[in-house]
Enzyme design. Structure first.
Site, PDB file in Angstrom:
ATOM      1  N   GLY A 170     -60.557   4.837 -45.076  1.00 47.60           N
ATOM      2  CA  GLY A 170     -59.810   5.566 -44.058  1.00 47.60           C
ATOM      3  C   GLY A 170     -59.796   4.823 -42.733  1.00 47.60           C
ATOM      4  N   GLY A 171     -59.778   5.592 -41.652  1.00 49.46           N
ATOM      5  CA  GLY A 171     -59.766   4.998 -40.323  1.00 49.46           C
ATOM      6  C   GLY A 171     -60.987   4.168 -40.031  1.00 49.46           C
ATOM      7  N   GLY A 407     -44.549 -31.282 -37.440  1.00 49.69           N
ATOM      8  CA  GLY A 407     -45.064 -30.226 -36.574  1.00 49.69           C
ATOM      9  C   GLY A 407     -46.504 -29.877 -36.871  1.00 49.69           C
ATOM     10  CB  ALA A 408     -48.505 -29.945 -39.984  1.00 52.42           C
TER      11      ALA A 408
END
Length: 522
Positions: A170-171, A407-408
């Site tokens: 849950g939370g 870009g890497a």
């Protein structure tokens, strides 16, 4: 008057005797219940985690009800030592109302977290709970909200480590998710927002707790967890080891241990180049390279089962604790994808928050190509790694081991993103792309013409590949442009890292900016 005081003393003595008996009985019941399921009690876990006889419990009897047979809440809180360093610890006690969190449990946890921030010491949470106490309704949920806020306020101030040793549902799962590291165990720890029964009721899908949110899933697929232990003992041992690389708070210096020449394998460090094949297409294990140059050949890997094309973790150089980010040629050739980018980005961000220098070892052919990655948001999620390096103020040392393309290359701790020193092995390749791909673009017309003239196209392709490598891939070009500080022999890699760490130890991390915070990609 004396008779009244005597009666009070007798009453207190009787209560203390009864309380002691109840405590022992409660612990015995807890052992029977937990051991039957292959788990330890909350107090046993604390005793294993902390140095002997160092635990000092606080708020021991808060939430107790002697008439109902228990003397405390479903969480144990207090302070102790790990290798002589103070830490704050809270452990949910599944033997008390299923370890559920109510108003009193929330108070105890919040009180401990507040004290930890004042004392500037790490917080370690041992989770084993059925979630919010249904009987207390909104009051229990409100305590979770307050804990989440406290987690957020402590983030980047003191290290926070969550050890999941049972259910976390849950939370409640968002508490650990807000901490720095999550450690889980095989077959006995679970994290999910909605459990199997709710999933079945809502969707009709039948699924086990293990398949829905077990340690294997969160370590290999979701990336929620950072380590998967075989059992509770290994989980707690990993926690102790992890803490040994971390400062106690953001204003503290990273740990530095006594060092002498016997603390590393000099011969292995000198022959580290033998571990890396010359062919850029041949894989090897980057972890072997890291261990060859680190103190005592020790490397504590973080998230070893997730996004394996990138390696992150901690090591020491001449006793100095550092964070390491490296491409892993054994997995998908070391390419960057959405998960690898986010994994490395958060680790860089953590190291920067706590003043831990970062050593980046680069051997990257580029981003992983394909429509799957584009749909998964490689542009947005890949940008997180750029932000992490570009905003980092800790010492940044980058070494290109074999290749760095496109870009890497930029996002892996390049000088253009702010790295302090950048080095490369002499045989490395640095370019927009590899020779094979570049030739078909740069020399396309020449290859077409060669075909028309009846010349050997394969021979011409190899000629142009060699030409491109000489003109565009040679690391000397990066030296000339100032993007590299020097070419270093592989045998000198460790020495260069150690020297750079020593020089950068006094780096000024002061930043001045008119903004409240940036708007980095999330």
């Amino acid at each position: 008057m004396s008779d009244i005081m005597t009666d009070e003393r007798i009453g207190r003595a009787n209560f203390a005797h009864k309380a002691a008996a109840m405590l022992e009985a409660a612990e015995e019941r807890a052992r029977a219940r937990q051991h039957a399921n292959g788990r330890k009690t909350a107090r046993e876990r604390i005793n294993i985690l902390l140095d002997d006889d160092s635990f000092h419990e606080i708020d021991r009897f808060a939430g107790g009800n002697i008439d109902e047979g228990y003397l405390g809440a479903a969480v144990i809180t207090g302070f102790g030592d790990i290798d002589g360093r103070s830490v704050a610890v809270w452990a949910q006690d599944f033997s008390v109302r299923g370890g559920t969190l109510g108003e009193v449990e929330g108070y105890k946890i919040l009180h401990l977290m507040e004290q930890a921030q004042r004392l500037k010491i790490p917080i370690i949470s041992l989770l084993d709970s059925g979630g919010a106490r249904i009987q207390e309704g909104v009051a229990a949920l409100a305590q979770y909200g307050k804990i989440f806020k406290a987690n957020t306020e402590a983030s980047g101030v003191i290290p926070q480590i969550s050890v999941i040793l049972g259910p976390c549902a849950g939370g409640a799962v968002y508490g650990p998710a807000l901490t720095d590291f999550i450690i889980m165990t095989k077959k006995s720890s679970y994290m999910f927002v909605t459990g199997p029964q709710v999933v079945k009721a809502a969707t009709g899908e039948e699924i086990s707790s293990e398949d829905l949110g077990g340690g294997d899933l969160h370590n290999t697929q979701s990336g929620v967890a950072h380590f998967l232990a075989d059992d509770e003992d290994e989980a707690l041992d990993y926690t102790r080891t992890l803490l040994s690389y971390l400062p106690s708070h953001c204003d503290d210096d990273p740990p530095q241990y006594r060092f002498d020449d016997g603390d590393f394998n000099a011969e292995l460090a000198r022959t580290v180049g033998d571990l890396v094949p010359e062919s850029p297409k041949q894989p090897y294990d980057m972890v072997d390279v890291i261990e060859a140059i680190a103190d005592n050949e020790e490397f504590l890997e973080v998230q070893p089962l997730f996004a394996q094309s990138v390696v992150i973790g901690f090591a020491c150089f001449e006793g100095r604790s550092v964070g390491i980010v490296a491409n892993q040629p054994l997995a998908d050739a070391g390419t960057l994808d959405v998960n690898a980018s986010e994994k490395a980005a958060r680790f860089v961000q953590f190291c920067d928050a706590f003043g831990i220098p970062i050593v980046t070892l680069v051997d990257v052919p580029g981003y992983r190509p394909g429509s799957e990655q584009e749909r998964a948001g490689i542009i947005r999620r890949g940008a997180k790694l750029i932000t992490s390096y570009a905003t980092a103020t800790v010492p940044l040392i980058t070494i290109i081991i074999r290749k760095a393309y496109g870009g890497a290359y930029i996002v892996m701790g390049s000088k253009s993103l702010g790295a302090d020193v950048n080095y490369s092995w002499p045989s490395s390749e640095i370019a927009v792309m590899g020779s094979e791909g570049a030739v078909d673009i740069v020399f396309r017309k020449q290859l077409v013409q060669a075909g028309k003239e009846g010349r050997d196209v394969a021979e011409q392709r190899q000629h142009y590949m060699d030409l491109y490598a000489q003109q565009s891939v040679n690391p000397n070009l990066s030296l000339n442009k100032g993007e590299l500080d020097a070419l270093i022999e592989p045998k000198d890699t460790r020495a260069v890292i150690c020297r750079s760490l020593s020089i950068l130890a006094r780096k000024d991390r002061t930043t001045c900016s008119p903004r409240i915070h940036d708007n980095a990609p999330m």
